[in-house]
Design a protein around this motif. Structure first.
Motif, mmCIF file in Angstrom:
data_model
loop_
_atom_site.group_PDB
_atom_site.id
_atom_site.type_symbol
_atom_site.label_atom_id
_atom_site.label_comp_id
_atom_site.label_asym_id
_atom_site.label_seq_id
_atom_site.Cartn_x
_atom_site.Cartn_y
_atom_site.Cartn_z
ATOM 1 N N THR A 47 8.848 -8.303 2.821
ATOM 2 C CA THR A 47 7.730 -7.356 2.805
ATOM 3 C C THR A 47 6.592 -7.815 1.882
ATOM 4 O OG1 THR A 47 8.925 -6.038 1.176
ATOM 5 C CG2 THR A 47 9.076 -5.335 3.475
ATOM 6 N N ASP A 48 6.917 -8.587 0.830
ATOM 7 C CA ASP A 48 5.860 -9.074 -0.064
ATOM 8 C C ASP A 48 4.885 -9.983 0.687
ATOM 9 O OD1 ASP A 48 6.376 -7.994 -2.736
ATOM 10 O OD2 ASP A 48 8.286 -9.023 -2.564
ATOM 11 N N SER A 49 5.363 -10.645 1.741
ATOM 12 C CA SER A 49 4.495 -11.552 2.505
ATOM 13 C C SER A 49 3.398 -10.796 3.249
ATOM 14 C CB SER A 49 5.316 -12.376 3.499
ATOM 15 O OG SER A 49 6.229 -13.211 2.813
ATOM 16 N N VAL A 50 3.598 -9.487 3.488
ATOM 17 C CA VAL A 50 2.579 -8.689 4.187
ATOM 18 C C VAL A 50 1.346 -8.538 3.295
ATOM 19 C CG1 VAL A 50 2.092 -6.469 5.297
ATOM 20 C CG2 VAL A 50 4.336 -7.536 5.553
ATOM 21 N N LYS A 51 1.577 -8.379 1.995
ATOM 22 C CA LYS A 51 0.447 -8.290 1.062
ATOM 23 C C LYS A 51 -0.310 -9.614 1.034
ATOM 24 C CE LYS A 51 3.292 -5.235 -1.695
ATOM 25 N NZ LYS A 51 4.308 -5.251 -2.745
ATOM 26 N N ARG A 52 0.382 -10.696 1.389
ATOM 27 C CA ARG A 52 -0.217 -12.032 1.304
ATOM 28 C C ARG A 52 -0.816 -12.470 2.646
ATOM 29 N NH1 ARG A 52 4.745 -15.160 -1.268
ATOM 30 N NH2 ARG A 52 3.318 -16.922 -1.491
ATOM 31 N N ASN B 181 13.816 -3.955 0.356
ATOM 32 C CA ASN B 181 13.015 -3.782 -0.853
ATOM 33 C C ASN B 181 13.716 -4.570 -1.971
ATOM 34 O OD1 ASN B 181 12.316 -2.726 -3.463
ATOM 35 N ND2 ASN B 181 11.243 -1.092 -2.408
ATOM 36 N N TYR C 291 6.528 -2.818 6.483
ATOM 37 C CA TYR C 291 5.204 -2.980 5.890
ATOM 38 C C TYR C 291 4.266 -3.493 6.980
ATOM 39 C CZ TYR C 291 6.617 -2.451 0.967
ATOM 40 O OH TYR C 291 7.050 -1.964 -0.234
ATOM 41 N N ASN D 129 0.062 -4.657 7.857
ATOM 42 C CA ASN D 129 -1.240 -5.024 7.317
ATOM 43 C C ASN D 129 -2.255 -5.103 8.472
ATOM 44 O OD1 ASN D 129 -3.513 -6.437 6.379
ATOM 45 N ND2 ASN D 129 -2.329 -7.685 4.950
ATOM 46 N N GLN E 129 4.884 1.377 4.388
ATOM 47 C CA GLN E 129 3.683 1.125 3.587
ATOM 48 C C GLN E 129 2.651 0.390 4.428
ATOM 49 O OE1 GLN E 129 4.507 -0.131 -0.405
ATOM 50 N NE2 GLN E 129 2.453 -0.921 -0.695
ATOM 51 N N VAL F 21 -0.568 -1.841 4.123
ATOM 52 C CA VAL F 21 -1.265 -2.654 3.143
ATOM 53 C C VAL F 21 -2.730 -2.765 3.552
ATOM 54 C CG1 VAL F 21 -1.395 -4.947 2.090
ATOM 55 C CG2 VAL F 21 0.844 -3.948 2.666
ATOM 56 N N GLU F 22 -3.615 -2.288 2.679
ATOM 57 C CA GLU F 22 -5.048 -2.326 3.007
ATOM 58 C C GLU F 22 -5.657 -3.644 2.565
ATOM 59 O OE1 GLU F 22 -6.329 -0.286 4.931
ATOM 60 O OE2 GLU F 22 -4.937 1.400 4.829
#
Length: 297
Positions: free
Chosen positions: A222-227, A236, A271, A273, A294, A296-297
């Motif tokens: 899921t952290d890759s979605v922010k990236r 999580n 997640y 994006n 979530q 991600v904006e």
């Protein structure tokens, strides 16, 4: 009575860092703090399996109460180095294939831990939701990472059942990720990434290719979605760290690792994006975006 916990991780990236932080948080909340005599040590191998081996041998020489090994290569190094010190692995996709434990039941050895294994059927469903017309799924992975090889083998079987095919590109080092992704341009409709440590460490290189060539990226971290990935259905990692920390605490209180079955996380989070979707030429349905844990904006 002072207690010591030594933590080793194959590389530093957001998912694995979240596990380390979760373990420390669980210990702190249970009253294990440096002020009360907890000896905490953390070392990362910076993506290098030889260094992972050196760290494992150093930790075994230090003889801590518990060694926490984050990600498959680090866990393999530690398990190879000691048959006596309690080892708790975390973020290992397939601990049985990685030969850390004989099964997910209580091992009877010095090893237990928490797997981040994902039901791949759900990952295939996610690919279909994001790219309904997609037929060719690209995967960039490190052939030297046992957890990735397992996922690739399973996807080879699963995708044809869903009317899709797998197109593979290997990246043995972090610096190879961009070139591997570029080799897929024109050959794939979507790129899916598992929790391969090389790929996750160099995710920006993959995002650049996805954005430049209009190839949608779907991740399982899921952290890759922010990236810059469009979507991920994943574990999580902070929760996984807390779960790992609770196992460490049981062992510090006297439980034997060999009596504790390996665990997985059943809490998957979606997640999404929408901005990344736009950059990669995809329009997402409103229902899909609304179903996300979530956005991600």
């Amino acid at each position: 009575m002072a207690q010591s916990v030594a933590v080793t991780s194959i590389v530093e990236h957001p998912a694995l860092d979240s596990i380390r932080d979760g373990v420390l948080q669980a210990l702190t909340e249970a009253g294990y703090t440096e002020a009360k005599g907890l000896d905490w040590e953390f070392q990362t191998a910076q993506g290098n399996t030889a260094i992972a081996g050196q760290i494992a041998r150093k930790f075994v020489g230090d003889n801590p109460d518990v060694i926490v090994a984050i990600a498959t290569p680090s866990a393999q190094a530690v398990v190879a180095a000691t048959k006596t010190i309690p080892v708790v692995y975390s973020a290992v996709t397939d601990p049985v294939a990685a030969q850390l434990v004989p099964s997910m039941e209580a091992s009877g050895t010095n090893v237990t831990g928490v797997s981040d294994s994902l039901a791949l059927e759900k990952q295939v469903d996610l690919i279909k939701k994001v790219v309904p017309e997609g037929k060719r799924v690209g995967m960039v992975y490190n052939p030297g990472e046992a957890n990735s090889v397992v996922v690739v083998e399973q996807m080879r079987k699963l995708l044809p059942e869903a009317g899709m095919t797998l197109v593979e590109a290997t990246a043995a080092r972090t610096v190879d990720v961009g070139a591997a992704a570029r080799s897929l341009v024109g050959k794939v409709d979507v790129i899916y990434t598992n929790t391969d440590n090389n790929v996750v460490s160099a995710y920006e290189a993959l995002v650049k290719v996805g954005n430049d060539a209009d190839i949608p990226l779907i991740a399982s971290d899921t952290d890759s979605v922010k990236r810059g990935a469009i979507a991920a259905l994943g574990v999580n990692y902070k929760d996984l760290g807390l779960q790992t920390g609770k196992m460490v605490i049981k062992i510090l209180k006297g439980a034997k690792p060999g009596d504790l079955p390996s665990e997985t996380s059943d809490k998957l989070e979606l997640y999404v994006n929408p901005g990344a979707a736009e950059k990669q030429g995809i329009s997402l349905s409103e229902d899909f975006v609304k179903s996300a844990t979530q956005v991600v904006e």
